[in-house]
Design an enzyme around this catalytic site. Structure first.
Site, PDB file in Angstrom:
ATOM      1  N   HIS A  21     -27.104   3.641  52.698  1.00 14.36           N
ATOM      2  CA  HIS A  21     -28.189   3.712  51.713  1.00 14.36           C
ATOM      3  C   HIS A  21     -28.343   5.126  51.174  1.00 14.36           C
ATOM      4  CE1 HIS A  21     -32.438   4.155  50.454  1.00 14.36           C
ATOM      5  NE2 HIS A  21     -32.239   2.958  49.943  1.00 14.36           N
TER       6      HIS A  21
ATOM      7  N   CYS B  67     -22.023  -3.032  36.403  1.00 13.64           N
ATOM      8  CA  CYS B  67     -22.890  -1.981  36.893  1.00 13.64           C
ATOM      9  C   CYS B  67     -22.605  -1.857  38.379  1.00 13.64           C
ATOM     10  CB  CYS B  67     -24.360  -2.301  36.630  1.00 13.64           C
ATOM     11  SG  CYS B  67     -24.915  -3.867  37.293  1.00 13.64           S
TER      12      CYS B  67
END
Lengths: 890, 890
Positions: free
Chosen positions: B466, B839
């Site tokens: 993350h 994306c």
């Protein structure tokens, strides 16, 4: 001149079944029954063309219609020896709509049309029942007043309530003939008030009023909307069916009754039904008089003889009709009939509802009689229905008190003492006690307890939760998600709203309905009827898809063979690692610091694992057995609850803190997509080495009657993974050969359970000799839906129409199915003799089995208890792909 | 007669570059350089055909070879004014192998062949350096003895060590000429001992010995294995290259040097290099003497004048060669040269290594000079290299002490005071302090702190954790997985092996190398050179793929515009829900019992969300902006750590127990495949309603200069989901129009991030106006790999060759790519003007960008800091798909 009216009656008809567009469905069917020579009450059908004419001409009828109706009425009068409006022998008729396609919203039915004060007296006289005549009359006014004249039904009911109140009557049956006459008067006044016109007394005026109302109803808002929604043609129009009323209460030579041409609960070829002499259908419904049987059983009640004895001639005519109907409709019929003054009238016939047992017997008998083909017999049985034959069921005669309901997750009923842990289940189970395992939810470490239990009950999770899936696989009855049950694992007790039970208390669960009961409720063991075996034999000879079972225990394997499985399509070796000693060794393996230590821990499991395979191979001798190497991530072998770690560590002789650290280290954000399957095999080669060696050694030990060994690699997505792993397998095989001088015969294949694997199937097939589609995981990854988490939105998705059916229950043909087809095509292009099958829950779902057949797979593999269902489904798929889908199944 | 020997020298050559198969790569190249008229030391190549002949004829040479070699030797002697074996002006040669394809394992090089006691004296005399001559002689014996005669290298070293030990010498340079002569004697004795033959003194015998050894080495085991592994033909054979040795230590009119034709660090078009008069290459390496510059700078050191001054004629010849080489090779060259007695020899030339800045300048200059095309200039720059220009870097002059190293996760250097919580980062950050956020790992609730920080440091997680992904997206330097750093969040301090720091201490991290340092290390801000802008301009005019950025904050949006993004391809609205007030309202929304309460909580977020969009729309005025509605599962908005629940509950004014219960309820087994994306939108329509309304209101507020609004639905897999959600969007739009009289202009599209969505693209496109491929999730679901969990086996999979490259870094063209192509084809078939983009992380990966170009997508969207890389990659893809892939890039 165009004919506007088609007559039927006396075993003849102007029309026939093919004139559905002109006569409507009902009219065509009445014509057909007459065409069979059946004694159907005579009548006639005014065509849909007349309706269209009305629409086009402001409601006016085509020329000559009135005359045609008049002539048709005369024919009905002649056949029934009555006369329309005649006060002594009045003809009464029903008027019904009937378009080519059935359609709600249109005027439905007006009965007893033709009644007025005069004809009512005739009805009273001929039936000898003034009260019946008066009641019929008032019903007619009410029905006609409502559907033809548009007076609200509620208003008629209010009048009736007032009269009843005035008379102090509670039920309609408390009213006398005189009371009904008073009601009639007040009904007429109501109609006059509401419509400004008196209620029509002239039967012909009544008839034309009803006909006009039927035609008019074609254009009412509800019918128009319905047609728009369903893309039906507004020009079609409805027909009007006018048919003579017949009465079973015209004396002792009259009766009314219902009959099945075969026994609907057993399927035995004996007439089954009852009748009431001198009665109307309503009398049967009211239950005031006890109906009599049609046929003489062992004893004949002289006071109330069966129809066979009481009315032998009519009975003979009736049974002749049974035969004619069964021959024509080629199925067991459910028939309504009336005898009016010694004359039999068949009012209705339809395919009769039946139990699964009866359905099997009837289909097999009809096929053996040559009435239907064996293929048709197969097509008559919904495979899913077999499920109820395969499990114990609650004795319907038993008294039950349901204390809580959950979701029915695995069918069958089970009783046993409640236990709250898998270990306790195993302890008591192996001591010979029947136990029901009660858990909030289950996890892989509960497997041994689930095996030991008769049934499983949880208060969490859905029908695809771990408990549900595993229980179905084992054939254990299971109720899940009984949310109102509060389970306390500390005190080992559970509390429902008004009852509770503790460990040791007897409970019963019904996995077919989700019911949970206190105490032991008697159950009926499943008994497979002869017809089942006969039909399954036909199914086996017709199907082309092979059926295997998912099994890893000897019990499951034996069940599978008993149910006709042709080998094992999925042996999940991880299930072999949870029992007793093994889980300890497994945990030591997980805690190992290096390959050496891992090998030492695995060496302790190896002999047990080999013994597992030996047992399995003996049971499956001669059949293919697909063994999947270890699949789940390692953390599944550690306790799910970190709090339990201390206890576990102590039992396994491990350091609690180290175990906790390792558990944290192994924890995964998305275990479904984690370090499992082939990934484990590549990271820790010694695990697969041990398994493969145990497999080969077991094969060696059973070499006198060997299975067809298939070693399966889980979760691959590329040929390289297969190459890496199969070269290690070959290495182990060489070592075994070197040690024993014997060469194992085996193939290596892969699960195809990831989209990437399906796409890469062409190259994977170059290194794999078979594919087994893991449709559970393939569905999860294709949709991006975790089966464990889907519960929160699945219902909403079904409601919103995103899913027509839960894709974990029935294969998604569009998405998942396309991947399967891509993989099959690419795989076979690379290796023409590639063996293709599916394993997983879908293998036991009839719709999915049909897809697998259509996609050209070689086999499906399912839970042992689903094997018969899959066999039948495969046969149906073969029949349907050959003969096309029938117009109407069952 | 077949020619066996091809001569070169004096600016002429018998062969040329195309005769690679016959002359080998090295021989063809020597011929080519001669063909250019360059002063390359003369020599000749014995063809590969001779090698094949030897193979076929037991090592015997073809007839006439000896004579051809003799003639070629004579030509070399003539050109170098030396003679092979002449004691006064001895010709020395190198002998090298050279096959058509380069191949390890074969005999490499023998230098100074031709030396014996007599010629050594000649060399000593002409160089005036007896020690050099003796050292060269002993090196030749050692090299020849090893590679031609097969005496172990180790044995020669042992001899040398003994001599050094006897002399008390530590280094080779401590030995005198006399010492070397002693070594020579002992080497000869060693060879006699080991081979039974004296070392050959006759230069011709030496030559034929070396030639035979080269041809023989074609068949040695290592070379054979290499050819088998690489599928090369055993019949090919190797050539032998014999070339005159030249010496730069033959007096003051001799020298040796290296040169770049342009400045390799800046790319400026000025010669860059150095030389040492009267020296050999080894003298430069030894660093005993200081080399002098080639060209005169501002000041000329009269003691040590530059070559331009010291040897003007040779310098002129050298620079003429520079021009010829650059023109021929069309790139900046890295050249080795030697001047022997006033005669320039070019020994080697190759494309010079250079900094990114120089690479840009050189490519642009060459294109502007017309040497290469603009397309070629674009092709010369690896897009990935731009990354180092875009971020601050550590000042190389600064003193640094690295206390711990982690993984480089997001490039650039940052200094700031260490803080140990996101809240503290935000507090200090908004007070104007530079902070570095230090966490064990980050989660979505740390986003505001990451935004506020200059850099991020963690001691867990990998390069796709993350922290890494979010930091790259924000362009924040980031170091992850610094496992040796022990972080204590309670005491707010961290401890490395030998140092520690606490909250408030200054630290510096280098996200390009993974280094962590104490204190503030000076950094150099990125400065984009003019050539960058010029080249990017060319790239923009050549590329067909549009480049957008993933951005949700004004800062990111502005960065994206500055780097040339053509709109926003992904605005992740969930990132807007973590800041301050909003997370509280979000949690109240999650705790709501019903839609009403949810709406009330959402109403508090709405104005903030609207303001976010207003700011974004102003920055992106005129460009497309794709806004993705809420995607992550709701539990991501609750604290990850259940222990923190109490605190969170207190702050949000919620009941802790209720919050804990809700968190447990929302917990998911596989959140990646859970209740998120469109599933949330369908379960809780009020969330998307609020977002869509805020979007429309913001569009209204910026209606004077509007963006091209695209509303994107995440995680769909069927058209029905799109229909359900887009009808609600339309509903909100109507309400906004009703309230304002203004009609929003927008399109609705979907992420395609599930295999099922790709397969169903045809029907989805009927309801969607654009697709954006979410390649992160699509890679996860296609492979069945959770990015968060992949770390445990990814390295093993790369090692085993299952992955050539991490599929989360570079798109998997075979699997994921096929799904993208399927979706693109089906989508466009259903809707020809369907807009297609990707994306996610892959949008900034050059290889993936090339795929997107090839697959016909309209745009890619990537992190703002990757936009220039993507622009260049898109241009390269356009060039390469037009012109084909070049033989050699850069």
């Amino acid at each position: 001149m165009t004919r506007h009216v088609y007559r039927f009656g006396g075993g003849q008809a102007d029309g026939h079944a093919d004139l559905r567009d002109l006569l409507g469905g009902k009219g065509a069917n009445l014509a057909e029954m007459n065409g069979l020579g059946l004694p159907v009450p005579p009548g006639f059908t005014i065509t849909t063309a007349v309706c269209s004419h009305c629409q086009a001409h402001d409601g006016s009828y085509p020329e000559g219609l009135e005359k045609e109706v008049e002539q048709a009425l005369e024919a009905v009068e002649a056949m029934t020896e009555t006369e329309f409006g005649d006060p002594v022998r009045p003809l009464l008729v029903s008027v019904r709509s009937g378009a080519a396609a059935s359609m709600p919203g249109m005027l439905d039915t007006v009965l007893n049309l033709g009644l007025n004060d005069a004809t009512r007296e005739g009805l009273a006289a001929s039936s000898g029942d003034a009260r019946f005549a008066a009641d019929s009359h008032r019903r007619f006014i009410q029905m006609y007043g409502n559907v033809v004249l548009g007076v609200s039904h509620r208003m008629f009911e209010d009048v009736l309530d007032e009269v009843k109140f005035a008379k102090g009557a509670e039920l309609d049956t408390d009213l006398s003939a005189g009371d009904w006459l008073a009601v009639i008067e007040r009904y007429r006044a109501l109609v006059l008030d509401e419509t400004g016109e008196p209620f029509p007394e002239d039967p012909r005026a009544q008839l034309w009023g009803a006909v006009g109302a039927v035609f008019g109803s074609w254009s009412n808002a509800r019918a128009v909307t319905y047609r728009e929604l369903h893309g039906l043609d507004h020009a079609g129009g409805t027909a009007v069916n006018v048919q003579a009323m017949v009465f079973g209460n015209m004396g002792e030579d009259s009766c009314t009754g219902v009959a099945f041409t075969r026994d609907p609960s057993t399927g035995e070829p004996s007439y089954y039904g009852e009748f009431l002499p001198n009665a109307q259908g309503e009398d049967v419904v009211a239950g005031i008089r006890t109906p009599r049987p049609l046929t003489a059983g062992a004893v004949v009640d002289a006071e109330a003889p069966p129809m066979e004895v009481a009315m032998p001639a009519v009975y003979a005519e009736l049974t002749a009709a049974f035969t004619r109907l069964e021959t024509h409709y080629r199925d067991m019929q459910d028939i309504e009939f009336t005898v009016q003054k010694g004359k039999l009238w068949i009012l209705q016939t339809r395919n009769g509802k039946r139990s699964t047992k009866a359905a099997l017997r009837i289909a097999v008998d009809l096929a053996n009689q040559g009435v239907i083909s064996r293929a048709e017999a197969i097509r008559r049985i919904e495979p899913e229905r077999l499920d109820q034959l395969l499990h114990p069921t609650l004795d319907p005669a038993a008294h039950t008190r349901v204390i809580v309901r959950g979701l029915p997750a695995s069918p069958g009923a089970a009783s046993g003492i409640a236990v709250f842990s898998a270990d306790e289940a195993e302890r008591r189970g192996s001591a010979g006690e029947d136990v029901v395992l009660v858990r909030s939810e289950t996890s892989p470490e509960d497997i041994h307890g689930m095996h030991a239990a008769r049934g499983i009950l949880t208060n969490r999770g859905g029908q695809t939760s771990h408990a549900a899936v595993v229980a179905r696989g084992m054939g254990r009855p299971c109720v899940v998600g009984a949310g109102e049950l509060v389970i306390n694992h500390d005190t080992r007790s559970a509390k429902a709203l008004s009852s509770s039970f503790a460990e040791g208390d007897l409970i019963t669960i019904d996995g077919s309905t989700g019911a949970v009961m206190l105490g032991k409720v008697p159950t009926i063991s499943p008994e497979l009827p002869d017809a089942f075996h006969e039909l399954m034999g036909w199914a086996d000879s017709i199907r082309t898809l092979r059926i295997r079972a998912n099994a890893e225990t000897p019990v499951d394997a034996e069940t599978a063979r008993r149910f006709g499985a042709e080998g094992i399509g999925l042996c999940r070796t991880e299930h072999m690692f949870f029992d007793g000693e093994r889980i300890l060794a497994m945990r030591q393996m997980i805690m190992a610091e290096n390959a050496e230590e891992r090998r030492a821990a695995l060496a302790r499991i190896a002999p047990m694992q080999r013994q597992d395979f030996v047992e399995l191979f003996r049971i499956m001798a001669g059949w293919p057995v697909t063994i999947r190497l270890l699949d789940p991530p390692l953390h599944e072998f550690l306790p799910a609850n970190l709090d339990e770690l201390g206890e576990v560590a102590a039992r396994a002789g491990l350091d609690a803190e180290a175990l906790r650290r390792r558990a944290t280290e192994l924890a995964e954000a998305n275990p479904m997509l984690g370090h499992r399957g082939a990934r484990l095999g590549i990271s820790y080669p010694e695990i697969y080495d041990m398994q493969v060696q145990a497999i080969f050694e077991a094969l060696h030990e059973t070499a006198d009657a060997p299975v067809e060994l298939e070693i399966m690699l889980p979760l691959v997505f590329s040929r390289t993974e297969v190459n890496v792993l199969r070269s290690r397998i070959a290495h182990v095989a060489e070592a075994v050969t070197a040690a024993t001088g014997w060469t194992p015969s085996y193939t290596v294949g892969t699960m195809i359970e990831l989209p990437r694997a399906a796409l890469a199937a062409g190259s994977i097939a170059e290194s794999a000799e078979f594919f087994s589609f893991g449709t559970n995981d393939l569905t999860q990854t294709t949709f991006g839906i975790s089966r464990d988490d889907a519960g929160r939105f699945l219902a909403g998705y079904l409601d919103a129409g995103v899913f027509a059916v839960d894709p974990f229950v029935s294969l998604d043909a569009e998405g998942v199915g396309e991947l399967i087809q891509i993989a099959a095509a690419r795989g076979r292009a690379a290796r023409p003799d590639l063996k293709l099958g599916i394993c997983g829950e879908h293998g036991g779902d009839p719709a999915s089995v049909a897809h697998c057949h259509a996609w050209g797979l070689d086999y499906v593999s399912c839970s042992p208890y689903r094997v018969p269902i899959a066999r039948l489904a495969a046969a149906r798929a073969a029949v349907e792909s050959r003969d096309g889908t029938p117009d109407s199944a069952d």
